[in-house]
Design a protein around this motif. Structure first.
Motif, PDB file in Angstrom:
ATOM      1  N   ARG A  32       1.002  -1.203  -0.144  1.00  0.00           N
ATOM      2  CA  ARG A  32       0.145  -0.039  -0.221  1.00  0.00           C
ATOM      3  C   ARG A  32       0.925   1.118   0.192  1.00  0.00           C
ATOM      4  NH1 ARG A  32      -4.344  -1.006   4.464  1.00  0.00           N
ATOM      5  NH2 ARG A  32      -2.726   0.248   5.661  1.00  0.00           N
ATOM      6  N   ARG A  33       2.024   1.318   0.638  1.00  0.00           N
ATOM      7  CA  ARG A  33       3.101   2.224   0.599  1.00  0.00           C
ATOM      8  C   ARG A  33       3.965   2.586  -0.550  1.00  0.00           C
ATOM      9  NH1 ARG A  33       3.620  -0.078   5.629  1.00  0.00           N
ATOM     10  NH2 ARG A  33       5.786  -0.530   4.874  1.00  0.00           N
ATOM     11  N   ALA A  34       4.068   1.328  -1.429  1.00  0.00           N
ATOM     12  CA  ALA A  34       4.844   1.125  -2.399  1.00  0.00           C
ATOM     13  C   ALA A  34       4.324   1.485  -3.980  1.00  0.00           C
ATOM     14  CB  ALA A  34       5.314  -0.227  -2.624  1.00  0.00           C
ATOM     15  N   LEU A  35       5.202   1.882  -4.665  1.00  0.00           N
ATOM     16  CA  LEU A  35       4.671   2.607  -5.916  1.00  0.00           C
ATOM     17  C   LEU A  35       5.224   1.434  -7.067  1.00  0.00           C
ATOM     18  CD1 LEU A  35       5.521   6.218  -5.546  1.00  0.00           C
ATOM     19  CD2 LEU A  35       3.276   5.061  -5.392  1.00  0.00           C
ATOM     20  N   GLY A  36       4.590   1.711  -8.261  1.00  0.00           N
ATOM     21  CA  GLY A  36       5.074   1.077  -9.514  1.00  0.00           C
ATOM     22  C   GLY A  36       5.259  -0.437  -9.467  1.00  0.00           C
ATOM     23  N   ARG A  37       6.346  -1.094 -10.008  1.00  0.00           N
ATOM     24  CA  ARG A  37       6.361  -2.468 -10.232  1.00  0.00           C
ATOM     25  C   ARG A  37       6.508  -3.308  -8.672  1.00  0.00           C
ATOM     26  NH1 ARG A  37      10.902  -2.744 -13.257  1.00  0.00           N
ATOM     27  NH2 ARG A  37       9.345  -2.485 -15.165  1.00  0.00           N
ATOM     28  N   PRO A  38       7.392  -2.443  -7.703  1.00  0.00           N
ATOM     29  CA  PRO A  38       7.560  -3.218  -6.366  1.00  0.00           C
ATOM     30  C   PRO A  38       6.237  -3.448  -5.653  1.00  0.00           C
ATOM     31  CG  PRO A  38       9.220  -1.750  -6.714  1.00  0.00           C
ATOM     32  CD  PRO A  38       8.309  -1.230  -7.783  1.00  0.00           C
ATOM     33  N   ALA A  39       5.235  -2.351  -5.905  1.00  0.00           N
ATOM     34  CA  ALA A  39       3.879  -2.657  -5.538  1.00  0.00           C
ATOM     35  C   ALA A  39       3.208  -3.786  -5.681  1.00  0.00           C
ATOM     36  CB  ALA A  39       2.999  -1.056  -5.542  1.00  0.00           C
ATOM     37  N   VAL A  40       3.240  -3.944  -7.127  1.00  0.00           N
ATOM     38  CA  VAL A  40       2.645  -5.034  -7.661  1.00  0.00           C
ATOM     39  C   VAL A  40       3.332  -6.275  -7.408  1.00  0.00           C
ATOM     40  CG1 VAL A  40       2.118  -6.201  -9.860  1.00  0.00           C
ATOM     41  CG2 VAL A  40       1.712  -3.578  -9.804  1.00  0.00           C
ATOM     42  N   LEU A  41       4.576  -6.582  -7.339  1.00  0.00           N
ATOM     43  CA  LEU A  41       5.102  -7.598  -7.073  1.00  0.00           C
ATOM     44  C   LEU A  41       5.015  -8.033  -5.491  1.00  0.00           C
ATOM     45  CD1 LEU A  41       8.719  -6.898  -8.497  1.00  0.00           C
ATOM     46  CD2 LEU A  41       7.141  -8.444  -9.403  1.00  0.00           C
ATOM     47  N   ALA A  42       4.943  -7.089  -4.584  1.00  0.00           N
ATOM     48  CA  ALA A  42       4.438  -7.134  -3.273  1.00  0.00           C
ATOM     49  C   ALA A  42       3.015  -7.722  -3.272  1.00  0.00           C
ATOM     50  CB  ALA A  42       4.791  -6.028  -2.344  1.00  0.00           C
ATOM     51  N   ARG A  43       2.176  -7.411  -3.871  1.00  0.00           N
ATOM     52  CA  ARG A  43       0.802  -8.100  -3.797  1.00  0.00           C
ATOM     53  C   ARG A  43       0.683  -9.230  -4.146  1.00  0.00           C
ATOM     54  NH1 ARG A  43      -0.351  -2.762  -6.368  1.00  0.00           N
ATOM     55  NH2 ARG A  43      -0.968  -1.182  -4.569  1.00  0.00           N
ATOM     56  N   VAL A  44       1.382  -9.651  -5.284  1.00  0.00           N
ATOM     57  CA  VAL A  44       1.461 -10.869  -5.724  1.00  0.00           C
ATOM     58  C   VAL A  44       2.220 -12.031  -4.751  1.00  0.00           C
ATOM     59  CG1 VAL A  44       2.441 -12.322  -7.671  1.00  0.00           C
ATOM     60  CG2 VAL A  44       1.302 -10.281  -8.197  1.00  0.00           C
ATOM     61  N   LEU A  45       3.221 -11.238  -4.294  1.00  0.00           N
ATOM     62  CA  LEU A  45       4.211 -12.175  -3.505  1.00  0.00           C
ATOM     63  C   LEU A  45       3.503 -12.512  -2.095  1.00  0.00           C
ATOM     64  CD1 LEU A  45       7.654 -11.084  -4.002  1.00  0.00           C
ATOM     65  CD2 LEU A  45       6.721 -13.475  -4.367  1.00  0.00           C
ATOM     66  N   GLY A  46       2.776 -11.353  -1.716  1.00  0.00           N
ATOM     67  CA  GLY A  46       1.897 -11.477  -0.473  1.00  0.00           C
ATOM     68  C   GLY A  46       0.727 -12.520  -0.729  1.00  0.00           C
ATOM     69  N   VAL A  47       0.046 -12.607  -1.641  1.00  0.00           N
ATOM     70  CA  VAL A  47      -1.016 -13.552  -1.771  1.00  0.00           C
ATOM     71  C   VAL A  47      -0.230 -15.075  -1.929  1.00  0.00           C
ATOM     72  CG1 VAL A  47      -2.442 -14.420  -3.508  1.00  0.00           C
ATOM     73  CG2 VAL A  47      -2.592 -12.050  -2.864  1.00  0.00           C
ATOM     74  N   ARG A  48       0.822 -15.082  -2.751  1.00  0.00           N
ATOM     75  CA  ARG A  48       1.572 -16.366  -2.812  1.00  0.00           C
ATOM     76  C   ARG A  48       1.997 -16.836  -1.424  1.00  0.00           C
ATOM     77  NH1 ARG A  48       7.607 -17.882  -3.868  1.00  0.00           N
ATOM     78  NH2 ARG A  48       7.193 -17.208  -1.814  1.00  0.00           N
ATOM     79  N   GLN A  49       2.563 -15.858  -0.674  1.00  0.00           N
ATOM     80  CA  GLN A  49       3.172 -16.574   0.609  1.00  0.00           C
ATOM     81  C   GLN A  49       1.927 -17.035   1.403  1.00  0.00           C
ATOM     82  OE1 GLN A  49       6.062 -17.104   1.268  1.00  0.00           O
ATOM     83  NE2 GLN A  49       7.392 -15.774   0.526  1.00  0.00           N
ATOM     84  N   LEU A  50       0.833 -16.524   1.447  1.00  0.00           N
ATOM     85  CA  LEU A  50      -0.438 -16.817   2.257  1.00  0.00           C
ATOM     86  C   LEU A  50      -0.971 -18.182   1.684  1.00  0.00           C
ATOM     87  CD1 LEU A  50      -2.090 -13.328   2.951  1.00  0.00           C
ATOM     88  CD2 LEU A  50      -1.101 -14.755   4.646  1.00  0.00           C
ATOM     89  N   THR A  51      -1.139 -18.214   0.329  1.00  0.00           N
ATOM     90  CA  THR A  51      -1.557 -19.471  -0.196  1.00  0.00           C
ATOM     91  C   THR A  51      -0.694 -20.613   0.140  1.00  0.00           C
ATOM     92  OG1 THR A  51      -2.715 -18.206  -1.773  1.00  0.00           O
ATOM     93  CG2 THR A  51      -2.301 -20.375  -2.106  1.00  0.00           C
TER      94      THR A  51
END
Length: 119
Positions: A32-51
Motif C-alpha cells: 500500500r505504501r509502494a509505487l510501481g512494479r515493487p507494489a505489484v510484486l509485493a501484492r502478488v508475493l503476499g498472496v503467494r506466501q499466504l496461499t
C-alpha cells in the motif's frame, strides 16, 4: 517417529508457516505504501506466501515442505537478475532474495535428510 518427535516437528512446521503467513501479510500491507512494479510484486508475493503457507499446513507432509523449499529457492534465484538489472526494484529484490533464502533453509531443516532407511 515417536509421538513427542512428531509433535515437535509439527510445532516447528507451524512456526515456519506462521512466519511465512506473517511475511505475506507484511507484503500486502507494505504494497500500500509502494509505487510501481515493487507494489505489484509485493501484492502478488503476499498472496503467494499466504496461499503457500495454507497449502503446506493443510498437506502437512515432508513432500509439501520439500516442494515449498523448491518454490522458495526458485523465487530467490529469480530475484538475482531483478536486483542486478532493475534499479527501481533492486531493494525489493535483495530483500526477497534473503527472505527466500531464509524460508528455503527453514523448510529444508524441517524435512532433514529424509527417511533414514528404516522401515
Amino acid at each position: 517417529m515417536s509421538g513427542a518427535g512428531r509433535s515437535g516437528r509439527q510445532q516447528r512446521a507451524l512456526a515456519v508457516e506462521l512466519l511465512r503467513a506473517g511475511i505475506g501479510v507484511a507484503h500486502l500491507l507494505g504494497s500500500r505504501r509502494a509505487l510501481g512494479r515493487p507494489a505489484v510484486l509485493a501484492r502478488v508475493l503476499g498472496v503467494r506466501q499466504l496461499t503457500q503457507a495454507g497449502l503446506v499446513l493443510r498437506a502437512g507432509t515432508a513432500d509439501a515442505h520439500t516442494v515449498s523449499a523448491l518454490v522458495d529457492a526458485t523465487h530467490g534465484v529469480t530475484m538475482v537478475p531483478l536486483a542486478l538489472f532493475d534499479r527501481q526494484s533492486r531493494r525489493f529484490a535483495v530483500r526477497q532474495f534473503w527472505i527466500a533464502t531464509l524460508l528455503t533453509v527453514l523448510e529444508v531443516a524441517l524435512v532433514g535428510r529424509g527417511r533414514s532407511g528404516k522401515r
